[in-house]
Design an enzyme around this catalytic site. Structure first.
Site, PDB file in Angstrom:
ATOM      1  N   SER A   1       0.849  -1.245  -0.156  1.00 37.70           N
ATOM      2  CA  SER A   1       0.003   0.021   0.006  1.00 37.70           C
ATOM      3  C   SER A   1       0.637   1.307  -0.101  1.00 37.70           C
ATOM      4  O   SER A   1       0.182   2.349   0.210  1.00 37.70           O
ATOM      5  CB  SER A   1      -0.692   0.025   1.207  1.00 37.70           C
ATOM      6  OG  SER A   1      -0.111   0.169   2.404  1.00 37.70           O
TER       7      SER A   1
ATOM      8  N   ASN B   1      -2.095  -2.386  13.023  1.00 40.49           N
ATOM      9  CA  ASN B   1      -3.526  -2.220  13.107  1.00 40.49           C
ATOM     10  C   ASN B   1      -3.973  -0.926  13.967  1.00 40.49           C
ATOM     11  O   ASN B   1      -4.691  -0.122  13.430  1.00 40.49           O
ATOM     12  CB  ASN B   1      -4.530  -3.724  13.776  1.00 40.49           C
ATOM     13  CG  ASN B   1      -4.275  -4.644  12.809  1.00 40.49           C
ATOM     14  OD1 ASN B   1      -3.648  -4.665  11.931  1.00 40.49           O
ATOM     15  ND2 ASN B   1      -4.591  -5.785  13.403  1.00 40.49           N
TER      16      ASN B   1
ATOM     17  N   HIS C   1     -39.419  23.314 -11.632  1.00 44.60           N
ATOM     18  CA  HIS C   1     -39.538  22.331 -12.654  1.00 44.60           C
ATOM     19  C   HIS C   1     -38.647  23.194 -13.917  1.00 44.60           C
ATOM     20  O   HIS C   1     -39.061  22.797 -14.869  1.00 44.60           O
ATOM     21  CB  HIS C   1     -41.013  22.031 -13.255  1.00 44.60           C
ATOM     22  CG  HIS C   1     -41.564  21.544 -12.062  1.00 44.60           C
ATOM     23  ND1 HIS C   1     -41.983  20.301 -11.581  1.00 44.60           N
ATOM     24  CD2 HIS C   1     -42.679  22.284 -11.280  1.00 44.60           C
ATOM     25  CE1 HIS C   1     -42.702  20.054 -10.795  1.00 44.60           C
ATOM     26  NE2 HIS C   1     -43.254  21.267 -10.151  1.00 44.60           N
TER      27      HIS C   1
ATOM     28  N   SER D   1     -12.126  26.755 -26.829  1.00 47.54           N
ATOM     29  CA  SER D   1     -12.411  25.857 -27.703  1.00 47.54           C
ATOM     30  C   SER D   1     -10.721  25.737 -28.469  1.00 47.54           C
ATOM     31  O   SER D   1     -10.408  26.719 -29.157  1.00 47.54           O
ATOM     32  CB  SER D   1     -13.404  25.643 -28.443  1.00 47.54           C
ATOM     33  OG  SER D   1     -13.540  24.892 -29.643  1.00 47.54           O
TER      34      SER D   1
ATOM     35  N   LYS E   1     -15.602  30.430 -28.219  1.00 39.94           N
ATOM     36  CA  LYS E   1     -16.118  29.606 -26.910  1.00 39.94           C
ATOM     37  C   LYS E   1     -15.724  30.132 -25.615  1.00 39.94           C
ATOM     38  O   LYS E   1     -14.507  30.532 -25.560  1.00 39.94           O
ATOM     39  CB  LYS E   1     -15.901  28.274 -27.166  1.00 39.94           C
ATOM     40  CG  LYS E   1     -16.912  27.603 -28.334  1.00 39.94           C
ATOM     41  CD  LYS E   1     -18.326  27.560 -28.079  1.00 39.94           C
ATOM     42  CE  LYS E   1     -18.472  26.523 -26.835  1.00 39.94           C
ATOM     43  NZ  LYS E   1     -18.200  25.182 -27.180  1.00 39.94           N
TER      44      LYS E   1
ATOM     45  N   GLU F   1     -18.145  22.525 -14.601  1.00 37.44           N
ATOM     46  CA  GLU F   1     -18.622  21.156 -15.117  1.00 37.44           C
ATOM     47  C   GLU F   1     -17.553  20.118 -14.478  1.00 37.44           C
ATOM     48  O   GLU F   1     -18.052  19.067 -14.084  1.00 37.44           O
ATOM     49  CB  GLU F   1     -18.219  21.259 -16.666  1.00 37.44           C
ATOM     50  CG  GLU F   1     -19.372  22.193 -17.406  1.00 37.44           C
ATOM     51  CD  GLU F   1     -18.953  22.134 -18.825  1.00 37.44           C
ATOM     52  OE1 GLU F   1     -19.628  22.864 -19.593  1.00 37.44           O
ATOM     53  OE2 GLU F   1     -17.793  21.800 -19.313  1.00 37.44           O
TER      54      GLU F   1
ATOM     55  N   GLN G   1      -7.443  -2.006   3.916  1.00 39.10           N
ATOM     56  CA  GLN G   1      -6.405  -1.488   3.078  1.00 39.10           C
ATOM     57  C   GLN G   1      -7.061  -0.587   2.068  1.00 39.10           C
ATOM     58  O   GLN G   1      -6.417   0.498   1.614  1.00 39.10           O
ATOM     59  CB  GLN G   1      -5.335  -2.386   2.554  1.00 39.10           C
ATOM     60  CG  GLN G   1      -3.986  -1.678   1.963  1.00 39.10           C
ATOM     61  CD  GLN G   1      -3.162  -2.713   1.525  1.00 39.10           C
ATOM     62  OE1 GLN G   1      -2.525  -2.980   2.333  1.00 39.10           O
ATOM     63  NE2 GLN G   1      -3.075  -2.974   0.367  1.00 39.10           N
TER      64      GLN G   1
END
Length: 464
Positions: free
Chosen positions: A23, A110, A156, A277, A283, A290, A322
């Site tokens: 790990s 642990n 709505h 863009s 654009k 987003e 883990q």
């Protein structure tokens, strides 16, 4: 050097098995917390006479050297030693000799890893709470500047009633306030020390768990050693709280994306939080909003992943656990980044008040005003609702709005409608008159902003 747990084994794992088992590629994120936990553990062992002063001082000296190197990213880690704990112990033994092997007296990986994650998450949650407050402050600044800016309110995604833009923004302030309260409350369950619980059953050494907890700044110790090493509720709670908060941010992201389109033009996002863009020069894409909207799914996935990992595990520790770290690390990174992005976007966005005013002036969002007007004249609201519905249909067929209907035309639908209706139908009046507690009326919005400011200040004082 052989593996630190290898005495019972006669055969080495193949290299690819070591890689699958390890790990260290991700739990090295816990390097500072792991060293801090070890320092507290050694100080406790010294206090309890389990280590001699000389042994403890040698180990502490080595740990402080490792801490300095870790801060400068100068430590190298190996898959051969699996995880952050064994890698650091290997570094310590290389640095100070075999006495470094006494570091692990009276503890297990642990309880060690659980301690690391409690320390890590406690600090990150405190950081995230502060970032939420930064975003709330940015919202308040924009709200104060736009109390009398009127925007169409939607249900709505259809025009419903005109509202103060500040009122709309403050809705997110209160969502975030609940997020902040949930995160702050979760600290009570994060601020618990598992250190000294051992592998699962405690230890025969005469340790002082309360002392090591105090050294690490924990408010309490786990009462049950099994619970201490197997509990991941505190991570689940953080992931759940993060999912709720990211859902709130995603909803705001969606609105900012819509508002910034050519169809709406209610706001313009700053160039710092948009992209262009590669093919369309005109654009201006709301990519940061987003991305936050998209990353919400990532955070939700981390929650579901850990819930699924834990759902069938017997007590106490299992290697499945883990899988608790990567999602936690990823969620912390995602939430921190999303909050910073939103604070910047809200602070720098341009509000096109004139466009909003034009939009709300040419729709039927004032229809409820007319229905309420008739109700105040003694007409039952249901009957008033029907009259206004017929008037709206009449306007649609005629190609006009309620403000354009003549008094004579109004008289054909109800004799109760008088000249004063034209002032009542204005968007400004529609908003101003909604002064019920928590409503969008300008005075109520000012009260709400004042309470928001006071709440922020009170929360800061309470946190300190």
């Amino acid at each position: 050097m052989s593996k630190l747990w290898g005495g019972r084994f006669t055969k080495k794992p193949e290299e690819w098995v070591d890689e699958f088992n390890a790990s260290i590629s991700f739990d090295q994120e816990l390097v500072l917390e792991d060293i801090e936990g070890s320092i507290a553990h050694v100080k406790m062992l010294k206090k309890c006479g389990i280590l001699t002063d000389s042994e403890a001082d040698q180990i502490l000296g080595g740990l402080h050297v490792l801490y300095g190197k870790a801060e400068k990213n100068e430590l190298e880690f190996s898959v051969e030693y699996e995880d952050i704990h064994l890698n650091l112990e290997k570094h310590l033994i290389d640095l100070i000799g075999e006495v470094g092997g006494k570091l692990h007296t009276g503890r297990s990986r642990n309880d060690q890893v659980a301690t690391d994650m409690h320390l890590f998450l406690k600090r990150r949650v405190e950081e995230i709470v502060k970032l939420v407050e930064d975003l709330q402050e940015a919202i308040i600044v924009q709200a104060e500047a736009n109390i009398e800016t009127i925007i169409p309110g939607y249900t709505h995604l259809q025009r419903a009633q005109p509202i103060s833009f500040a009122h709309h923004l403050m809705c997110y302030f209160w969502m975030l306030n609940r997020d902040k309260e949930r995160l702050a409350d979760s600290l009570k369950r994060i601020d618990i020390s598992p250190l000294g619980a051992g592998a699962l059953a405690g230890t025969t050494f005469p340790i002082d768990r309360e002392y090591s907890a105090e050294l690490l700044g924990f408010g309490a110790c786990y009462e049950n050693s099994l619970d201490a090493v197997s509990d991941r509720d505190f991570i689940l709670e953080f992931l759940s709280n993060s999912s709720i908060m990211m859902t709130h941010l995603s909803r705001l992201a969606e609105e900012m994306i819509l508002w910034s389109t050519e169809e709406f033009r209610f706001i313009e996002l700053d160039d710092s939080f948009t992209t262009g863009s590669s093919i369309m020069p005109q654009k201006k894409n709301p990519d940061m909003a987003e991305l936050v909207r998209g990353k919400t799914g990532r955070v939700n996935g981390n929650l579901i992943s850990l819930l699924t990992v834990l759902k069938g595990l017997p007590l106490a520790y299992n290697k499945d656990m883990q899988e608790d770290k990567e999602g936690m690390f990823d969620t912390v990174k995602t939430v921190v980044g999303s909050l910073k992005i939103f604070t910047g976007m809200i602070s720098t966005m341009k509000v096109n008040a004139a466009v909003m005013k034009e939009a709300v002036g040419n729709d039927f969002s004032n229809a409820t005003e007319l229905a309420d007007y008739l109700a105040t004249k003694g007409i039952p609201f249901r009957q008033a609702h029907e009259i206004v519905g017929k008037l709206v249909l009449y306007c649609i067929e005629k190609g006009c709005y309620l403000k354009d209907v003549s008094l004579e035309e109004y008289g054909e639908f109800s004799s109760m409608i008088e000249e004063d209706i034209y002032s009542i139908l204005t968007p400004y009046s529609a908003v101003e008159r909604r002064n019920s507690y928590g409503g969008t009326g300008f005075e109520q919005v000012k009260v709400q902003i004042g309470k928001g400011k006071a709440q922020l200040g009170a929360f800061v004082e309470q946190s300190v």
